[in-house]
Design a protein around this motif. Structure first.
Motif, PDB file in Angstrom:
ATOM      1  N   ALA A 224      11.427  -2.745  -4.327  1.00  0.00           N
ATOM      2  CA  ALA A 224      11.037  -3.415  -3.079  1.00  0.00           C
ATOM      3  C   ALA A 224      11.307  -4.901  -3.246  1.00  0.00           C
ATOM      4  N   CYS A 225      12.105  -5.454  -2.341  1.00  0.00           N
ATOM      5  CA  CYS A 225      12.514  -6.859  -2.445  1.00  0.00           C
ATOM      6  C   CYS A 225      12.033  -7.625  -1.223  1.00  0.00           C
TER       7      CYS A 225
ATOM      8  N   ILE B  20      -0.767  -4.075  10.527  1.00  0.00           N
ATOM      9  CA  ILE B  20      -0.703  -3.566   9.161  1.00  0.00           C
ATOM     10  C   ILE B  20      -0.365  -2.082   9.126  1.00  0.00           C
ATOM     11  N   PHE B  21      -0.767  -1.328  10.156  1.00  0.00           N
ATOM     12  CA  PHE B  21      -0.438   0.095  10.203  1.00  0.00           C
ATOM     13  C   PHE B  21       1.063   0.301  10.392  1.00  0.00           C
ATOM     14  N   ALA B  22       1.672  -0.486  11.269  1.00  0.00           N
ATOM     15  CA  ALA B  22       3.112  -0.375  11.496  1.00  0.00           C
ATOM     16  C   ALA B  22       3.888  -0.721  10.235  1.00  0.00           C
ATOM     17  N   VAL B  23       3.444  -1.773   9.533  1.00  0.00           N
ATOM     18  CA  VAL B  23       4.117  -2.170   8.294  1.00  0.00           C
ATOM     19  C   VAL B  23       3.983  -1.075   7.235  1.00  0.00           C
ATOM     20  N   TYR B  24       2.777  -0.542   7.101  1.00  0.00           N
ATOM     21  CA  TYR B  24       2.547   0.525   6.119  1.00  0.00           C
ATOM     22  C   TYR B  24       3.423   1.740   6.412  1.00  0.00           C
ATOM     23  N   GLU B  25       3.433   2.189   7.660  1.00  0.00           N
ATOM     24  CA  GLU B  25       4.217   3.374   8.003  1.00  0.00           C
ATOM     25  C   GLU B  25       5.711   3.125   7.828  1.00  0.00           C
TER      26      GLU B  25
ATOM     27  N   ARG C 133      -1.768  -4.491  -5.365  1.00  0.00           N
ATOM     28  CA  ARG C 133      -1.307  -3.732  -6.535  1.00  0.00           C
ATOM     29  C   ARG C 133      -2.164  -3.989  -7.777  1.00  0.00           C
ATOM     30  N   GLY C 134      -3.336  -4.601  -7.588  1.00  0.00           N
ATOM     31  CA  GLY C 134      -4.300  -4.671  -8.680  1.00  0.00           C
ATOM     32  C   GLY C 134      -4.350  -5.952  -9.471  1.00  0.00           C
TER      33      GLY C 134
ATOM     34  N   ALA D  65       0.818  -1.209   0.000  1.00  0.00           N
ATOM     35  CA  ALA D  65       0.000   0.000   0.000  1.00  0.00           C
ATOM     36  C   ALA D  65       0.852   1.259   0.000  1.00  0.00           C
ATOM     37  N   ALA D  66       2.104   1.151   0.434  1.00  0.00           N
ATOM     38  CA  ALA D  66       2.986   2.313   0.489  1.00  0.00           C
ATOM     39  C   ALA D  66       3.804   2.490  -0.785  1.00  0.00           C
ATOM     40  N   LEU D  67       3.651   1.586  -1.742  1.00  0.00           N
ATOM     41  CA  LEU D  67       4.398   1.653  -2.995  1.00  0.00           C
ATOM     42  C   LEU D  67       3.567   2.317  -4.093  1.00  0.00           C
ATOM     43  N   THR D  68       4.245   2.767  -5.144  1.00  0.00           N
ATOM     44  CA  THR D  68       3.563   3.271  -6.329  1.00  0.00           C
ATOM     45  C   THR D  68       3.582   2.186  -7.395  1.00  0.00           C
TER      46      THR D  68
END
Length: 446
Positions: A228-229, A298-303, A156-157, A135-138
């Motif tokens: 991102a790996c 999930i919030f900690a991972v996202y941030e 990512r769709g 969620a934090a990636l483009t």
């Protein structure tokens, strides 16, 4: 002109082009102030001299802390913290994506047991890591995944049709049926096809990140992006892990390494894999900015991923390591029986005690955004949609046989053409031995 200058005059000019802090530039080792209290050797940066001989015992060092936002009851740990910066609508999407991955895992695991699928890997207990980080990636960020990143693709769709087409290797599969199940990949969002070989994606990711860095230097107007790996703590025992991190560190590559430390590398528990403080301590050893997070949050991972992405793009590019702590609730794969090497009560305890789906659901319920009726409706709808795509993909034809020979080189080689001719001869000679009705095109395509 500079080539004829004395070395002592040329070195500072090289050092000024470096993006590293002055204390870490190798040129500082050329000379050292008399009476200095610190070492200025290239291999030990800014190390103080001491007359006391002592060995560093890792057990005497403080353990690396684990960042979290939500506790196991779905309550914000820090009541005074800033708002999450994520809309309720987006959080609900995350939750439904986690449900989708969880339900699909159950269905496809059973399908493999019924002989309708050759292989499958579930990600139970780790859905928050993959979906929160993705969620934090483009879409332009480049992903190298391992094989437990179904949530990354979902976030990512990647559609259910994409998943099912790959799992059943039908004509709609992006890889034309050439790979085994759960080895997804797509052109956009930019996600390299998963490889079975453990840890090979790590040096590949470093190389790709270095390429992105060179592209941005050549054309500063291009949008900045990272690599991102993803990998597990078992992959961190491979040599490719160390090579990949060292390359990224020394070449200052914009890559975020995310290690899912789920407690087991197939049948080997972490206690038998290493003696150090997890995988995060290795990032520090390679001079990489490092953080450990609660993978069930999930919030900690996202941030953490959002902050890591910003770090990776700073100072001209730099690597970052995230160690996400979780527990592998499921078997390693459909080829594994984890109860042969761990107690069933251990798994059941983790299921009851904490997992990312339950934690986020509690948060949503605490906020008045979710309830039992919405849960039931969502699960029924997701299950029906998965089964619909499952049935359609299972009935779809396989790619044409010719695709087994194409895609390796820009054009089919003479050697491959000879192999195609031999295959055609065998199929024509023994038609009763081969049922080609399941393929989009058979002999006529060879």
């Amino acid at each position: 002109m500079s080539s004829i200058l004395p070395l002592s005059r040329r070195i500072p000019r090289i050092a000024r082009r470096s993006t590293l802090p002055l204390s870490q530039r190798w040129s500082t080792s050329i000379s050292q102030r008399p009476g200095s209290d610190r070492v200025r050797f290239p291999g030990a940066v800014n190390s103080k001299f001491t007359t006391e001989m002592s060995f560093i015992n890792p057990q005497d060092m403080p353990s690396i802390p684990t960042y979290r936002v939500l506790d196991s009851d779905g309550v914000l740990v820090d009541k005074d913290r800033k708002p999450l910066g994520v809309s309720n609508e987006e959080i609900l999407v995350w939750y439904k994506n986690m449900l989708t991955v969880s339900i699909m895992d159950i269905i496809m695991f059973e399908a493999q047991r019924q002989g309708r699928l050759s292989f499958y890997i579930v990600s139970a207990g780790e859905e928050g890591i993959s979906i929160g980080s993705a969620a934090a990636l483009t879409p332009d960020d480049v992903v190298f995944a391992q094989y437990r990143e179904t949530g990354v693709f979902q976030q990512r769709g990647f559609t259910l049709k994409n998943f099912m087409s790959q799992l059943f290797a039908n004509k709609n599969d992006n890889g034309y049926g050439r790979n085994m199940p759960v080895h997804y990949g797509c052109d956009y969002p930019r996600t390299h096809t998963i490889s079975s070989t453990l840890a090979t994606q790590i040096p590949h990711a470093s190389g790709a990140a270095y390429a992105l860095k060179l592209q941005s230097l050549q054309n500063p107007d291009t949008p900045r992006r990272i690599v991102a790996c993803y990998f597990g703590e078992g992959a961190a025992s491979e040599g490719d892990f160390h090579a990949g991190l060292n390359i990224a560190s020394t070449r200052s590559c914009p890559v975020v390494f995310l290690c899912r430390n789920n407690g087991y590398a197939i049948s080997t528990p972490t206690l038998e894999q290493y003696r150090g403080d997890g995988i995060a301590s290795r990032g520090i050893g390679y001079g990489i900015d490092t953080i450990r997070v609660d993978g069930n949050d999930i919030f900690a991972v996202y941030e953490a991923m959002a902050a890591a992405r910003a770090l990776a793009l700073s100072d001209g590019g730099k690597p970052v390591l995230i160690e996400a702590m979780s527990y592998r609730v499921s078997h390693h794969s459909t080829s594994d029986d984890s109860f042969a090497y761990r107690a069933r009560v251990e798994v059941e305890d983790w299921k009851r005690r904490d997992n990312p789906i339950i934690r986020l659901r509690k948060y949503l319920e605490n906020q008045g955004l979710w309830n039992e009726d919405l849960e039931r409706s969502a699960r029924e709808g997701i299950r029906a949609e998965i089964l619909r795509e499952f049935g359609a993909a299972e009935r779809e034809k396989k790619p044409e046989i010719r695709m087994a020979f194409e895609g390796v080189y820009d054009e089919v080689t003479d050697e491959a053409r000879g192999q195609m001719g031999e295959l055609k001869r065998i199929l024509e000679t023994y038609p009763e031995e081969y049922d080609l009705r399941a393929f989009e095109r058979g002999i006529e395509g060879l």
